[in-house]
Design an enzyme around this catalytic site. Structure first.
Site, PDB file in Angstrom:
ATOM      1  CB  SER A 210      28.521  45.346  37.430  1.00  7.28           C
ATOM      2  OG  SER A 210      29.643  45.760  38.131  1.00  7.28           O
ATOM      3  CD  GLU A 290      27.124  47.664  48.872  1.00 11.39           C
ATOM      4  OE1 GLU A 290      26.712  47.320  49.975  1.00 11.39           O
ATOM      5  OE2 GLU A 290      26.830  47.055  47.807  1.00 11.39           O
ATOM      6  NE  ARG A 293      32.427  47.515  36.305  1.00  9.11           N
ATOM      7  CZ  ARG A 293      32.509  46.272  35.830  1.00  9.11           C
ATOM      8  NH1 ARG A 293      33.490  45.958  35.017  1.00  9.11           N
ATOM      9  NH2 ARG A 293      31.607  45.371  36.155  1.00  9.11           N
ATOM     10  NE  ARG A 334      35.136  42.752  33.711  1.00 11.70           N
ATOM     11  CZ  ARG A 334      34.647  43.543  32.786  1.00 11.70           C
ATOM     12  NH1 ARG A 334      35.439  44.016  31.845  1.00 11.70           N
ATOM     13  NH2 ARG A 334      33.375  43.871  32.784  1.00 11.70           N
ATOM     14  CE1 TYR A 338      30.941  38.279  33.692  1.00 10.04           C
ATOM     15  CE2 TYR A 338      32.961  39.548  33.719  1.00 10.04           C
ATOM     16  CZ  TYR A 338      32.075  38.693  34.346  1.00 10.04           C
ATOM     17  OH  TYR A 338      32.333  38.287  35.624  1.00 10.04           O
ATOM     18  CB  CYS A 365      45.863  24.872  25.629  1.00  6.24           C
ATOM     19  SG  CYS A 365      47.628  24.776  25.456  1.00  6.24           S
ATOM     20  CD  GLU A 366      39.233  27.842  26.912  1.00  7.39           C
ATOM     21  OE1 GLU A 366      39.756  27.137  27.790  1.00  7.39           O
ATOM     22  OE2 GLU A 366      38.165  28.447  27.054  1.00  7.39           O
ATOM     23  CE1 TYR A 395      34.108  42.588  40.629  1.00  6.39           C
ATOM     24  CE2 TYR A 395      33.972  44.530  39.237  1.00  6.39           C
ATOM     25  CZ  TYR A 395      33.599  43.852  40.376  1.00  6.39           C
ATOM     26  OH  TYR A 395      32.725  44.429  41.252  1.00  6.39           O
TER      27      TYR A 395
HETATM   28  N1  LLP Z   1      27.906  45.642  45.920  1.00  2.00           N
HETATM   29  C1  LLP Z   1      27.484  44.398  45.691  1.00  2.00           C
HETATM   30  C2  LLP Z   1      26.542  43.780  46.620  1.00  2.00           C
HETATM   31  C3  LLP Z   1      27.959  43.690  44.582  1.00  2.00           C
HETATM   32  O1  LLP Z   1      27.533  42.457  44.360  1.00  2.00           O
HETATM   33  C4  LLP Z   1      28.891  44.310  43.709  1.00  2.00           C
HETATM   34  C5  LLP Z   1      29.395  43.599  42.549  1.00  2.00           C
HETATM   35  C6  LLP Z   1      29.307  45.611  44.004  1.00  2.00           C
HETATM   36  C7  LLP Z   1      28.789  46.258  45.111  1.00  2.00           C
HETATM   37  C8  LLP Z   1      30.317  46.341  43.177  1.00  2.00           C
HETATM   38  O2  LLP Z   1      29.913  46.545  41.881  1.00  2.00           O
HETATM   39  P1  LLP Z   1      30.783  47.508  40.944  1.00  2.00           P
HETATM   40  O3  LLP Z   1      30.701  48.893  41.527  1.00  2.00           O
HETATM   41  O4  LLP Z   1      32.165  47.005  40.960  1.00  2.00           O
HETATM   42  O5  LLP Z   1      30.152  47.403  39.611  1.00  2.00           O
HETATM   43  N2  LLP Z   1      32.899  40.203  37.613  1.00  2.00           N
HETATM   44  C9  LLP Z   1      32.021  41.153  36.968  1.00  2.00           C
HETATM   45  C10 LLP Z   1      31.366  42.081  37.958  1.00  2.00           C
HETATM   46  C11 LLP Z   1      30.568  41.361  39.004  1.00  2.00           C
HETATM   47  C12 LLP Z   1      30.080  42.325  40.040  1.00  2.00           C
HETATM   48  C13 LLP Z   1      29.491  41.594  41.188  1.00  2.00           C
HETATM   49  N3  LLP Z   1      29.027  42.428  42.233  1.00  2.00           N
HETATM   50  C14 LLP Z   1      32.801  41.923  35.926  1.00  2.00           C
HETATM   51  O6  LLP Z   1      33.987  41.659  35.753  1.00  2.00           O
HETATM   52  O7  LLP Z   1      32.255  42.768  35.253  1.00  2.00           O
END
Ligand code: LLP
Length: 438
Positions: A210, A290, A293, A334, A338, A365-366, A395
Site C-alpha cells: 500500500s 483494487e 486509499r 496511522r 506506521y 492517555c498515551e 484507513y
Molecule cells: N486489495 C487487497 C487485497 C488489500 O489487502 C488491500 C489493502 C487493498 C486492495 C487496498 O489497498 P490500497 O489501494 O488502499 O492501498 N491500514 C493500512 C493499509 C493496509 C492495507 C491493507 N490492504 C494503512 O493505513 O496504511
C-alpha cells in the site's frame, strides 16, 4: 492533498462552499468530511481509466472497502457501477446494504470463517479470492451445499519488496497472505482447486502493498503472475481468463508528495500485461484492480478543535508547542502505527503570526497519541481554533477505535453547498450499549 472542492481563501477552509466554521457549528468536532463529488470522480476515473486503457479486456475496479465504507458510500459505488472488494462478513453486509450487486463483489481475507464463506457463496458473489488450502475445501463445501459452481481466484505472493512501510507491504515471501509462487505453494493450490468440480478457477491475484508510487512494482508482479498463468496453460491446456493486480496506489499526505492518478500508471501496467502476453504466448486476460486509499484518501479531511496548547522545553532548550485536539489516535491510528505523516492548517482564520515547532496530539492517555509529530504552525494557535488535517479518508474512520471510551466521529458528506450526515457520531449510549450490567 486537499480534495478538489476544498478552497483555502483568506485562511478559511471551505468544502463545496461550506465553511469549516459552519461545518463545525452544525456537526461538531472531531468529524470527518467527505467531498462527495471528488470521491465519485476519483472512483469513476479508475473505472474509465481501466476501460480506456484495456478496452474489451478491462476487468473490474473493485474499490477496497477496508479503506472506508459505509452504506451511503456503498450506494454511491452501486450507482457508479464499479465493484467492491470486501474482506470480512461485516464489509460484505455493508456492501449488500448499499445495494451493490453480488455480481460486483469480490471476497478477500486470509482467514474467512466458514459462515462468511457460506454467506458469500449463498448471495452469489462474483468471486472468492482463495488464500489457503483449508479455504479451498471450505469454499468447495459451501458451493456444493448451495448447488453452485463458485468462481474463485488464487491470491499469489510474487515475492516483491514494495517500497512502503513494512506493516503495509504484503507480497514479499515472509507474510501471512496468499500462496508463494517461488516455493511451489501456488502450484499446490492450483492442484487443490482443480480437484473440485464445484470450483471454477478464474485467475490469479496479488496485492503487493500500500502507498506505492510509480508502477514498477505492479509491472514486476504482472510478469510473475503471468509467468504462472503460462505454467498453468502448459499443464492444463487452458488459459486462465482473469488477472487482478490489487491496489496500493499512493496518495499525497504532505507537501512534496504527488497522488498517483490512474492515467499515470495504467499505460505502464497495460504495457506490462501486453509484454507478458507476448513473452509467454498468452491471450490478453481481463485485468482488474483494487484501489482503496487512492479513491477515498484524498477526498476527506478531519476537523478538530484545539483544547489546550502547552509550550514544553525539549532537548537543547528548544520549545515544542503541544497542541491538543479533541480526537487523536482513536480517529487516526496511522501516525502511531506506521509513522505516517500528515499536515494540518488552522481552518477558520488567517494567522500572520510566525510559525513555531509544534506537535499535534490527541486527547488519549498515551504519549504515542500523536497525529503529527513535527509541524510548523502559527504560534498564536489557541483553544477554540479549528484544525483540519487533509487526506484522512483512507484507513482513518475505518480503523477508528473507542480507546479511552471516546465516541467515534461522524462522517459528513458535502456537495454543492449542502452537508449531510452519512455516518452519525457515536454517543454515550453507543459506548454503553454492549455492556452487560451485573
Ligand atoms: N486489495 C487487497 C487485497 C488489500 O489487502 C488491500 C489493502 C487493498 C486492495 C487496498 O489497498 P490500497 O489501494 O488502499 O492501498 N491500514 C493500512 C493499509 C493496509 C492495507 C491493507 N490492504 C494503512 O493505513 O496504511
Amino acid at each position: 492533498m486537499w480534495s478538489k472542492n476544498v478552497s483555502l481563501a483568506d485562511g478559511t477552509l471551505s468544502l463545496a462552499g461550506v465553511s469549516a466554521s459552519a461545518l463545525a457549528k452544525e456537526f461538531g468536532t472531531p468529524s470527518f468530511f467527505i467531498d462527495e463529488d471528488a470521491y465519485k470522480s476519483r472512483a469513476l476515473a479508475w473505472h474509465n481509466g481501466l476501460q480506456n486503457q484495456f478496452g474489451e479486456h478491462a476487468g473490474t475496479v473493485f474499490y477496497a472497502a477496508k479503506s472506508f465504507i459505509c452504506t451511503a458510500v456503498a450506494q454511491w459505488i452501486a450507482d457508479i457501477g464499479i465493484g467492491i472488494d470486501v474482506c470480512t462478513g461485516g464489509e460484505l453486509a455493508v456492501a449488500l446494504a448499499g445495494g451493490i450487486s453480488p455480481s460486483k463483489i469480490e471476497v478477500h481475507g486470509n482467514n474467512k470463517s466458514v459462515s462468511e464463506i457460506d454467506r458469500a457463496v449463498s448471495v452469489g458473489v462474483k468471486s472468492i479470492v482463495i488464500d489457503s488450502l483449508f479455504e479451498v475445501e471450505r469454499v468447495a463445501a459451501a458451493a456444493k451445499k448451495h448447488g453452485v459452481r463458485q468462481a474463485v481466484m488464487l491470491r499469489l505472493t510474487p515475492g516483491i519488496e514494495a517500497h512502503t512501510h513494512e506493516k503495509i507491504s504484503t507480497a514479499h515471501e515472509d507474510v501471512k497472505f496468499g500462496f508463494s509462487i517461488a516455493s511451489g505453494a501456488a502450484w499446490s493450490a492450483v492442484e487443490a482447486v482443480s480437484a473440485h468440480p464445484e470450483l471454477e478457477l478464474r485467475g490469479v491475484h496479488c496485492h503487493i502493498g500500500s502507498q506505492i508510487f510509480g508502477s514498477e512494482a505492479h509491472e514486476i508482479a504482472t510478469d510473475r503472475l503471468m509467468g504462472f498463468m503460462a505454467k498453468y496453460r502448459d499443464f492444463y491446456n487452458h488459459e486462465l481468463p482473469e488477472l487482478d493486480l490489487g491496489g496500493g496506489f499512493g496518495i499525497a499526505y504532505i507537501q512534496g508528495e504527488v497522488t498517483v492518478e490512474p492515467t499515470d500508471v495504467l499505460p505502464a501496467i497495460h504495457k506490462a500485461v501486453t509484454d507478458a502476453c507476448a513473452k509467454y504466448n498468452l491471450a490478453m486476460p481481463q485485468v482488474s484492480l483494487e484501489p482503496g486509499r487512492n479513491i477515498v484518501g484524498p477526498t476527506m479531511f478531519t476537523l478538530y478543535e484545539v483544547g489546550t496548547v502547552k509550550d514544553v522545553v525539549v532537548d537543547g532548550g528548544h520549545v515544542r508547542k503541544y497542541i491538543s485536539v479533541d480526537g487523536g489516535m482513536s480517529d487516526n491510528a496511522r501516525t502511531a502505527l506506521y509513522d505516517a505523516e500528515y499536515t494540518a492548517i488552522i481552518a477558520q482564520r488567517l494567522s500572520t503570526a510566525p510559525t513555531a515547532l509544534s506537535r499535534l496530539v490527541g486527547k488519549h492517555c498515551e504519549t504515542g497519541d500523536i497525529i503529527i509529530k513535527d509541524i510548523q504552525l502559527p504560534s498564536d494557535i489557541a483553544p477554540g481554533d479549528l484544525i483540519a488535517t487533509p487526506a484522512t479518508g483512507a484507513y482513518g474512520r475505518s480503523m477508528a477505535s473507542n480507546y479511552n471510551h471516546v465516541p467515534k466521529p461522524p462522517v459528513i458528506a458535502v456537495k454543492d453547498g449542502k452537508a449531510r450526515v452519512i455516518v452519525r457520531r457515536e454517543n454515550e449510549a453507543d459506548l454503553l450499549a454492549l455492556d452487560v450490567k451485573e
